[in-house]
Enzyme design. Sequence first.
Site, PDB file in Angstrom:
ATOM      1  N   LYS A  22       1.101  -1.124  -0.101  1.00 18.55           N
ATOM      2  CA  LYS A  22       0.010  -0.058  -0.353  1.00 18.55           C
ATOM      3  C   LYS A  22       0.657   1.210  -0.028  1.00 18.55           C
ATOM      4  O   LYS A  22       0.314   2.348  -0.550  1.00 18.55           O
ATOM      5  CB  LYS A  22      -1.522  -0.307   1.215  1.00 18.55           C
ATOM      6  CG  LYS A  22      -1.387   1.599   1.790  1.00 18.55           C
ATOM      7  CD  LYS A  22      -2.417   1.066   2.690  1.00 18.55           C
ATOM      8  CE  LYS A  22      -1.513   1.337   4.179  1.00 18.55           C
ATOM      9  NZ  LYS A  22      -1.686   2.539   4.467  1.00 18.55           N
ATOM     10  N   ASN A  23       2.080   1.407   0.885  1.00 17.26           N
ATOM     11  CA  ASN A  23       2.771   2.623   1.204  1.00 17.26           C
ATOM     12  C   ASN A  23       3.127   3.243  -0.246  1.00 17.26           C
ATOM     13  O   ASN A  23       3.803   4.319  -0.500  1.00 17.26           O
ATOM     14  CB  ASN A  23       3.324   2.381   2.461  1.00 17.26           C
ATOM     15  CG  ASN A  23       2.094   2.810   3.563  1.00 17.26           C
ATOM     16  OD1 ASN A  23       1.255   3.205   3.711  1.00 17.26           O
ATOM     17  ND2 ASN A  23       3.314   2.348   4.807  1.00 17.26           N
ATOM     18  N   ARG A  92      -4.757  10.529   4.393  1.00 19.92           N
ATOM     19  CA  ARG A  92      -3.548  12.083   4.526  1.00 19.92           C
ATOM     20  C   ARG A  92      -2.774  12.091   3.666  1.00 19.92           C
ATOM     21  O   ARG A  92      -1.739  12.862   3.315  1.00 19.92           O
ATOM     22  CB  ARG A  92      -3.079  12.293   5.725  1.00 19.92           C
ATOM     23  CG  ARG A  92      -2.040  10.948   6.283  1.00 19.92           C
ATOM     24  CD  ARG A  92      -1.933  11.685   7.861  1.00 19.92           C
ATOM     25  NE  ARG A  92      -0.902  12.539   8.009  1.00 19.92           N
ATOM     26  CZ  ARG A  92      -0.337  13.059   7.511  1.00 19.92           C
ATOM     27  NH1 ARG A  92       1.119  12.140   7.023  1.00 19.92           N
ATOM     28  NH2 ARG A  92       0.615  13.889   7.928  1.00 19.92           N
ATOM     29  N   ASP A 116      -5.149   8.823   9.325  1.00 19.78           N
ATOM     30  CA  ASP A 116      -5.202   8.237  10.611  1.00 19.78           C
ATOM     31  C   ASP A 116      -5.170   8.903  12.081  1.00 19.78           C
ATOM     32  O   ASP A 116      -4.526   9.613  12.233  1.00 19.78           O
ATOM     33  CB  ASP A 116      -4.765   7.499  10.663  1.00 19.78           C
ATOM     34  CG  ASP A 116      -3.805   6.569   9.838  1.00 19.78           C
ATOM     35  OD1 ASP A 116      -5.301   5.957   9.430  1.00 19.78           O
ATOM     36  OD2 ASP A 116      -3.551   5.123   9.472  1.00 19.78           O
TER      37      ASP A 116
HETATM   38  C1  UD1 Z   1       4.535   6.813   7.007  1.00 18.14           C
HETATM   39  C2  UD1 Z   1       3.565   5.794   6.475  1.00 18.14           C
HETATM   40  C3  UD1 Z   1       2.766   4.913   7.450  1.00 18.14           C
HETATM   41  C4  UD1 Z   1       4.365   4.470   8.352  1.00 18.14           C
HETATM   42  C5  UD1 Z   1       4.949   6.012   8.497  1.00 18.14           C
HETATM   43  C6  UD1 Z   1       6.842   5.699   9.864  1.00 18.14           C
HETATM   44  C7  UD1 Z   1       2.657   5.961   4.434  1.00 18.14           C
HETATM   45  C8  UD1 Z   1       1.262   6.431   3.411  1.00 18.14           C
HETATM   46  N1  UD1 Z   1       2.546   5.871   5.660  1.00 18.14           N
HETATM   47  O1  UD1 Z   1       3.616   7.496   6.858  1.00 18.14           O
HETATM   48  O2  UD1 Z   1       2.275   4.225   7.628  1.00 18.14           O
HETATM   49  O3  UD1 Z   1       3.603   4.169   9.621  1.00 18.14           O
HETATM   50  O4  UD1 Z   1       5.304   5.890   7.339  1.00 18.14           O
HETATM   51  O5  UD1 Z   1       7.133   4.748   9.360  1.00 18.14           O
HETATM   52  O6  UD1 Z   1       3.674   5.655   3.801  1.00 18.14           O
HETATM   53  N2  UD1 Z   1       7.128  13.777  10.761  1.00 18.14           N
HETATM   54  C9  UD1 Z   1       7.070  15.114  11.200  1.00 18.14           C
HETATM   55  N3  UD1 Z   1       7.472  16.408  10.651  1.00 18.14           N
HETATM   56  C10 UD1 Z   1       7.215  15.949   9.016  1.00 18.14           C
HETATM   57  C11 UD1 Z   1       6.773  14.859   8.822  1.00 18.14           C
HETATM   58  C12 UD1 Z   1       6.711  13.597   9.334  1.00 18.14           C
HETATM   59  O7  UD1 Z   1       7.746  15.988  12.184  1.00 18.14           O
HETATM   60  O8  UD1 Z   1       7.250  16.894   8.222  1.00 18.14           O
HETATM   61  C13 UD1 Z   1       7.204  13.143  11.866  1.00 18.14           C
HETATM   62  C14 UD1 Z   1       5.192  12.480  11.836  1.00 18.14           C
HETATM   63  O9  UD1 Z   1       4.442  13.255  13.088  1.00 18.14           O
HETATM   64  C15 UD1 Z   1       6.148  11.250  12.408  1.00 18.14           C
HETATM   65  C16 UD1 Z   1       7.847  10.747  12.381  1.00 18.14           C
HETATM   66  O10 UD1 Z   1       7.624  12.236  11.556  1.00 18.14           O
HETATM   67  O11 UD1 Z   1       6.373  11.821  14.006  1.00 18.14           O
HETATM   68  C17 UD1 Z   1       7.101   9.813  11.002  1.00 18.14           C
HETATM   69  O12 UD1 Z   1       6.141  10.564   9.857  1.00 18.14           O
HETATM   70  P1  UD1 Z   1       6.867  10.325   8.622  1.00 18.14           P
HETATM   71  O13 UD1 Z   1       7.861   9.231   8.162  1.00 18.14           O
HETATM   72  O14 UD1 Z   1       6.967  11.158   7.715  1.00 18.14           O
HETATM   73  O15 UD1 Z   1       5.523   9.202   8.450  1.00 18.14           O
HETATM   74  P2  UD1 Z   1       4.150   8.988   6.980  1.00 18.14           P
HETATM   75  O16 UD1 Z   1       5.156   9.021   5.689  1.00 18.14           O
HETATM   76  O17 UD1 Z   1       3.306  10.197   7.195  1.00 18.14           O
END
Ligand code: UD1
Length: 422
Positions: A22-23, A92, A116
Amino acid sequence: MDRLFVTGGARLAGSVRISGAKNSALKLMAASLLAPGRSMLRNVPRIQDCFTMGEVLEHLGAGVSWEDGGVAVDATHLSSVEAPYELVRRMRASIAVLGPLLARTGEARVAMPGGDNIGSRPIDLHLDGLRRMGARIDAEHGFLVATAEGLTAAPITLDYPSVGATENLMMAAVTAEGVSVIDNAAREPEIADLAAFLAAMGAGIHGAGSATIEIEGVGTLEPAEHTVICDRIEAGTWAAAAVATRGDLVLDGARPDHLELFLEKLGEGGAEIRRTDDGLRVRQPERAGAADFVTLPYPGIATDFQPILLAMLSTANGTSIATENVFEGRFTYVDELRRMGADIRTEGHHAVIRGVERLSAAPVRAMDIRAGAAMAIAALTADGVTEIADIEHVDRGYEDFEAKLTGLGAEVRRDPELVHLP
Ligand code: UD1
C-alpha cells in the site's frame, strides 16, 4: 459502520499470497503525474486507500483504469492542480501529489491533511524542503497553496528521516535544475521502490535506500511500467497472526530481507521461521514467549507493527515492554485490547504487556488500519465471538482481509457483507 465477527480459537494454517505494498503503490500512483502519457503499475492492491488515490488523480484530470493485474494512469492532460478536502480528509497520503504537481505544473493546492488518528503528523519537513527548492507555499482557507517558477535543485538535510517528506522531495527534485541531495533520508523499502519507478521514467536518481539520495534533474520524464514491491506490513501481520494462534503459515511473495528485525523478534518468542522459494514460512510450535521491542525508522521495527505486536504479545508467556518512537499517541487503541482482557499498562511512549493465557471476546472498535488488524489478531486468540466495529479501516489497507482469514481456517463473518469494491 461495517462489523466483523471473529470466532476465537482457530490455529491459522495454510498459505496466503501477500499483496502489493500500500505505502509504495500510493506514492507510485502520485508519481505517475510526473510524465505526460500512460504509466502502468502492476501489483497495486485493490484497497480503499488506493481507490482514494485513484479519485485524487481523476480529480486532477488524469485517467485511471483498474485492469487485470494493475492500474493504468494516463496523465497526458491535467485539468486541475487541486486535491480537495473531501479526498485528503479520507487519506492523508494524498499529500504525496504535492511534489509531483509542483514539478509538472508549477502549482499545487492541497487541502491540509487529516487522516489516521495516531498523534500529530505535521508536514513541516515536506514544506521546508520544497521551499529550499524555490517553491512558495502559503496556507489559505484550509489549503496549502504552492507555486514555483521552475524548481531548482538544493541540498536538503531532513531533521528526521520522514518517509513522506523524502518521497515528496524526490518527486519534486526529478525535474528540478541541477543536482539535489537529500540527507538523513528515509530508508524504507518503499523509497527504493519509488526510485526504481522514477528511474524507469528517466530520472537520474542514486542512493535510494541509503541515508543520502542524489537526484540529478532531467528535462522531462516518460511514462513507464513498474511492479509494486510486496507489502512488508501485510506480511508481518500474517506472521504475527501465525504466532498468536500457534499456527503454521506460508507467506507467498513475502520479502524476509524487508522484515529482518521483526522476524528476529518473532524468533525470540519461539517462532520457527524459514525462507521458502517465494517467501517465508512461520510456524509457532508452542505458546510464544515475551519479547521487548522498540519502533524506529527502517531498518528498525516499523511503527505500523506496534499494535500488531501488542495484540500478539497480549497472550505471550511473560512480560514484554514496547517503546513507540515514531508516532506519539499511537497507544490509543490499547483500551480496546484491555476490554478483551489484555493486561497492558502504558506510560508515555512505553507499554508493559503482561501476557495472559487467553483473551475474552468483547465488542471492540478498529481505530485505524493497523489497530484494526491488531483487533482481529486478538480476536483469534479470544474465547468466543469478538465483534469489531468500523472494520472499513482495515479495508483501507488490507486486500481481501476476510477472504484471506477464512482461507487460513478462521471463522469470520461480516455485517453487512462486502459487495462494493470496484
Ligand atoms: C508513512 C506511512 C505510515 C508509517 C510511517 C512511518 C504511508 C502512506 N504511510 O507515513 O504507514 O507509519 O511512514 O513508517 O506511507 N514528521 C514531522 N514532520 C514532517 C513529517 C513527519 O515531524 O514533515 C514526523 C511525524 O509526525 C511522525 C514521524 O515524523 O512522528 C514519522 O512520519 P513519516 O515518516 O513522515 O510518516 P508518513 O510518511 O506520514
